[in-house]
Design an enzyme around this catalytic site. Sequence first.
Site, PDB file in Angstrom:
ATOM      1  N   GLU A 123      -9.221 -10.615  -7.582  1.00  9.05           N
ATOM      2  CA  GLU A 123      -8.244  -9.525  -7.472  1.00  9.05           C
ATOM      3  C   GLU A 123      -7.198  -9.569  -8.591  1.00  9.05           C
ATOM      4  O   GLU A 123      -6.841  -8.523  -9.145  1.00  9.05           O
ATOM      5  CB  GLU A 123      -7.589  -9.577  -6.083  1.00  9.05           C
ATOM      6  CG  GLU A 123      -8.595  -9.208  -4.990  1.00  9.05           C
ATOM      7  CD  GLU A 123      -8.139  -9.556  -3.575  1.00  9.05           C
ATOM      8  OE1 GLU A 123      -6.996 -10.050  -3.402  1.00  9.05           O
ATOM      9  OE2 GLU A 123      -8.934  -9.337  -2.637  1.00  9.05           O
ATOM     10  N   TYR A 161     -12.086  -3.108  -2.796  1.00  5.83           N
ATOM     11  CA  TYR A 161     -12.590  -3.210  -1.416  1.00  5.83           C
ATOM     12  C   TYR A 161     -14.116  -3.198  -1.352  1.00  5.83           C
ATOM     13  O   TYR A 161     -14.677  -2.857  -0.298  1.00  5.83           O
ATOM     14  CB  TYR A 161     -12.010  -2.072  -0.578  1.00  5.83           C
ATOM     15  CG  TYR A 161     -10.557  -2.311  -0.161  1.00  5.83           C
ATOM     16  CD1 TYR A 161     -10.201  -3.447   0.572  1.00  5.83           C
ATOM     17  CD2 TYR A 161      -9.560  -1.399  -0.480  1.00  5.83           C
ATOM     18  CE1 TYR A 161      -8.887  -3.660   0.965  1.00  5.83           C
ATOM     19  CE2 TYR A 161      -8.229  -1.607  -0.088  1.00  5.83           C
ATOM     20  CZ  TYR A 161      -7.908  -2.747   0.642  1.00  5.83           C
ATOM     21  OH  TYR A 161      -6.601  -2.960   1.041  1.00  5.83           O
ATOM     22  N   ASN A 174      -1.743  -0.201   7.468  1.00 10.99           N
ATOM     23  CA  ASN A 174      -1.126  -1.496   7.766  1.00 10.99           C
ATOM     24  C   ASN A 174      -0.339  -2.086   6.603  1.00 10.99           C
ATOM     25  O   ASN A 174      -0.123  -3.296   6.521  1.00 10.99           O
ATOM     26  CB  ASN A 174      -2.179  -2.472   8.318  1.00 10.99           C
ATOM     27  CG  ASN A 174      -3.268  -2.769   7.324  1.00 10.99           C
ATOM     28  OD1 ASN A 174      -3.239  -2.274   6.194  1.00 10.99           O
ATOM     29  ND2 ASN A 174      -4.223  -3.586   7.712  1.00 10.99           N
ATOM     30  N   HIS A 192      -1.519  -5.687   1.505  1.00 12.08           N
ATOM     31  CA  HIS A 192      -2.718  -6.495   1.282  1.00 12.08           C
ATOM     32  C   HIS A 192      -2.302  -7.850   0.728  1.00 12.08           C
ATOM     33  O   HIS A 192      -1.358  -7.940  -0.046  1.00 12.08           O
ATOM     34  CB  HIS A 192      -3.632  -5.812   0.253  1.00 12.08           C
ATOM     35  CG  HIS A 192      -4.699  -6.720  -0.280  1.00 12.08           C
ATOM     36  ND1 HIS A 192      -5.922  -6.854   0.336  1.00 12.08           N
ATOM     37  CD2 HIS A 192      -4.723  -7.570  -1.346  1.00 12.08           C
ATOM     38  CE1 HIS A 192      -6.653  -7.744  -0.341  1.00 12.08           C
ATOM     39  NE2 HIS A 192      -5.951  -8.194  -1.358  1.00 12.08           N
ATOM     40  N   LYS A 229       0.841  -1.197   0.000  1.00 18.47           N
ATOM     41  CA  LYS A 229       0.000   0.000   0.000  1.00 18.47           C
ATOM     42  C   LYS A 229       0.887   1.263   0.000  1.00 18.47           C
ATOM     43  O   LYS A 229       2.107   1.177   0.197  1.00 18.47           O
ATOM     44  CB  LYS A 229      -0.932  -0.056   1.205  1.00 18.47           C
ATOM     45  CG  LYS A 229      -1.909  -1.265   1.175  1.00 18.47           C
ATOM     46  CD  LYS A 229      -2.776  -1.295   2.424  1.00 18.47           C
ATOM     47  CE  LYS A 229      -3.684  -2.519   2.470  1.00 18.47           C
ATOM     48  NZ  LYS A 229      -4.509  -2.522   3.709  1.00 18.47           N
TER      49      LYS A 229
END
Length: 163
Positions: A138, A60, A124, A127, A20
């Site tokens: 995905e 998402y 965080n 992914h 990310k």
Amino acid sequence: AKTIAGEKGTVSERSFVMIKPDGVSRQLVGKIVSRFEERGYKLVAIKSLTPSPALAKEHYIDLASRPFYGGLVKYITSGTPVVAMVWEGKDIIRQGRRIVGATNPLESDPGSVRGQYAVSVGRNLIHASDSFESATKEIDLWFSEAELSSYEPTAWGWVMADN
Ligand code: IDP
Ligand code: MG
């Protein structure tokens, strides 16, 4: 049968993994990629891009009703790029989740990426697909078939052998 996510439960299984924007900004790309490489997994695809809001929202979509969804999309589309990858190998989906660590850094194993580098659930770092169905969705969302490479790393037989 062989699909875009390989074959579930075989060495051809694939997972979608994304560093990310905080991971890119914090210059942790090499360290994170190394964890997958050193474990013996095969890098099938990698690219850096700033996702469009449409792409981030679709990625998402299952979280659309959650209060943090808007902020999550903003975070992913901040303008600092993400590094999108496909990794392949035995149990990559479950192992990828273990390498990444629990969603909430308070619960992440200290040896995981999140457990070593993250302190906030909203930042965080990384992914990884949570199931074969998610991996299929995905990989198809982030990559074209032409971007997925087919080759055998030199140590593949040693790392992946079962017998
Ligand atoms: P995962 O990334 O471990 O699969 P998910 O529950 O699928 O976790 O949530 C996707 C992402 O949404 C998380 O990685 C995190 O960036 C963000 N997120 C999840 N829960 C929260 C929260 O309570 N506050 C802020 N962001 C959250
Ligand atoms: Mg998830």
